[in-house]
Enzyme design. Sequence first.
Site, PDB file in Angstrom:
ATOM      1  N   HIS A  25      -2.193 -31.406  18.370  1.00 58.35           N
ATOM      2  CA  HIS A  25      -1.904 -30.064  17.875  1.00 58.35           C
ATOM      3  C   HIS A  25      -1.436 -30.159  16.428  1.00 58.35           C
ATOM      4  O   HIS A  25      -1.439 -31.243  15.823  1.00 58.35           O
ATOM      5  CB  HIS A  25      -0.851 -29.371  18.756  1.00 58.35           C
ATOM      6  CG  HIS A  25       0.360 -30.226  19.013  1.00 58.35           C
ATOM      7  ND1 HIS A  25       1.252 -30.538  18.029  1.00 58.35           N
ATOM      8  CD2 HIS A  25       0.794 -30.844  20.134  1.00 58.35           C
ATOM      9  CE1 HIS A  25       2.204 -31.299  18.533  1.00 58.35           C
ATOM     10  NE2 HIS A  25       1.944 -31.517  19.814  1.00 58.35           N
ATOM     11  N   HIS A  28       0.877 -32.980  15.315  1.00 56.14           N
ATOM     12  CA  HIS A  28       0.214 -34.257  15.028  1.00 56.14           C
ATOM     13  C   HIS A  28      -0.549 -34.167  13.703  1.00 56.14           C
ATOM     14  O   HIS A  28      -0.552 -35.105  12.913  1.00 56.14           O
ATOM     15  CB  HIS A  28      -0.799 -34.607  16.131  1.00 56.14           C
ATOM     16  CG  HIS A  28      -0.193 -34.777  17.493  1.00 56.14           C
ATOM     17  ND1 HIS A  28      -0.413 -33.893  18.522  1.00 56.14           N
ATOM     18  CD2 HIS A  28       0.627 -35.745  17.992  1.00 56.14           C
ATOM     19  CE1 HIS A  28       0.230 -34.299  19.597  1.00 56.14           C
ATOM     20  NE2 HIS A  28       0.885 -35.413  19.310  1.00 56.14           N
ATOM     21  N   ASP A 140      10.865 -35.250  19.014  1.00 53.04           N
ATOM     22  CA  ASP A 140      11.314 -36.306  19.929  1.00 53.04           C
ATOM     23  C   ASP A 140      12.395 -37.111  19.214  1.00 53.04           C
ATOM     24  O   ASP A 140      12.213 -38.270  18.849  1.00 53.04           O
ATOM     25  CB  ASP A 140      10.128 -37.183  20.328  1.00 53.04           C
ATOM     26  CG  ASP A 140       9.117 -36.407  21.132  1.00 53.04           C
ATOM     27  OD1 ASP A 140       9.486 -35.876  22.182  1.00 53.04           O
ATOM     28  OD2 ASP A 140       7.969 -36.288  20.689  1.00 53.04           O
TER      29      ASP A 140
HETATM   30  O1  PAF Z   1       5.469 -39.402  21.412  1.00 53.22           O
HETATM   31  C1  PAF Z   1       4.482 -39.820  22.051  1.00 53.22           C
HETATM   32  O2  PAF Z   1       3.422 -39.188  22.093  1.00 53.22           O
HETATM   33  C2  PAF Z   1       4.589 -41.119  22.824  1.00 53.22           C
HETATM   34  O3  PAF Z   1       5.880 -41.312  23.309  1.00 53.22           O
HETATM   35  C3  PAF Z   1       4.136 -42.346  22.005  1.00 53.22           C
HETATM   36  C4  PAF Z   1       5.010 -42.572  20.796  1.00 53.22           C
HETATM   37  C5  PAF Z   1       2.690 -42.168  21.580  1.00 53.22           C
HETATM   38  C6  PAF Z   1       4.218 -43.598  22.885  1.00 53.22           C
HETATM   39  O4  PAF Z   1       3.413 -43.496  24.013  1.00 53.22           O
END
Ligand code: PAF
Length: 272
Positions: A25, A28, A140
């Site tokens: 999305h 990203h 996150d």
């Molecule tokens: O944030 C995420 O999408 C996941 O935790 C990651 C960093 C790709 C690890 O699987």
Amino acid sequence: MEALVAQYKLAHKSVGFVPTMGYLHEGHASLLRQSALENDVTVCSIFVNPTQFNNPEDFLLYPKDEVNDVLLLKKNGCLVLFAPEDDFVNEIVEVSLDLKGVDKVLEGEFRPGHFRGMVNIVSLLFQIVRPNKAYFGQKDFQQLFIVQKLVAQNFPEIGIVASPTIREESGLAMSSRNARLSAVQREQATKIAKALHLAKSLAKEKRSVSAIKEELRFKFFNNDDLRLEYLEIVDAQTLLPLTDFSFPSRSVVCVAAYAGKVRLIDNMSINS
Ligand code: PAF
């Protein structure tokens, strides 16, 4: 992937890396664009890592859309997609990293094993992609904190770039899991960001930590279909819950809540 990286290293090309679990999305996309600006080559990985899901249903229902993912990658300056098959999970090895309990609070308390699984896969990906810089979203917040610890111990050559949370117009933090929300749940989920903003203004008015938490709980959660899992105000340097605001330490309000069966997290810095 390793052979390709070796070629880039030989040609002295810098590599920016955006690890993801797909269903990409705008959040990203902003990481990819930043990486494309700062590096010669941007690599994105898509792997839904089963070892970081404590809830098997959440893993099974994790959304996937490879066609759209590839379109988004192309549009946002990504040159290489590393999308290993499911059996990539067999390559994962346990990384020894003393998280000093930081993996047991907030998300860690409610998702046992999640951060272990995350650290192990990120470590494996870093070993393969060997990026100069890796990009993570601040949504996150705890993941970012733990990745910084991992890098300090095992990958000091990698720069971690933290990017601000990208929000929908309603304030809802962008997340791949939003795809599973019904229209009503999506509306209710907007209360999470409203709660965070209110926490910020109440902190400015010098209200106490406990008063803020109580007001947020009462105003925004556990009515409708939005069930609070935790709401904490923590010290950004330690992630430990605060009982009072001892300035100048930076504090962050962190929330996890279920809209129906969809678990959402969000956070906001409240005194910066
Ligand atoms: O944030 C995420 O999408 C996941 O935790 C990651 C960093 C790709 C690890 O699987």
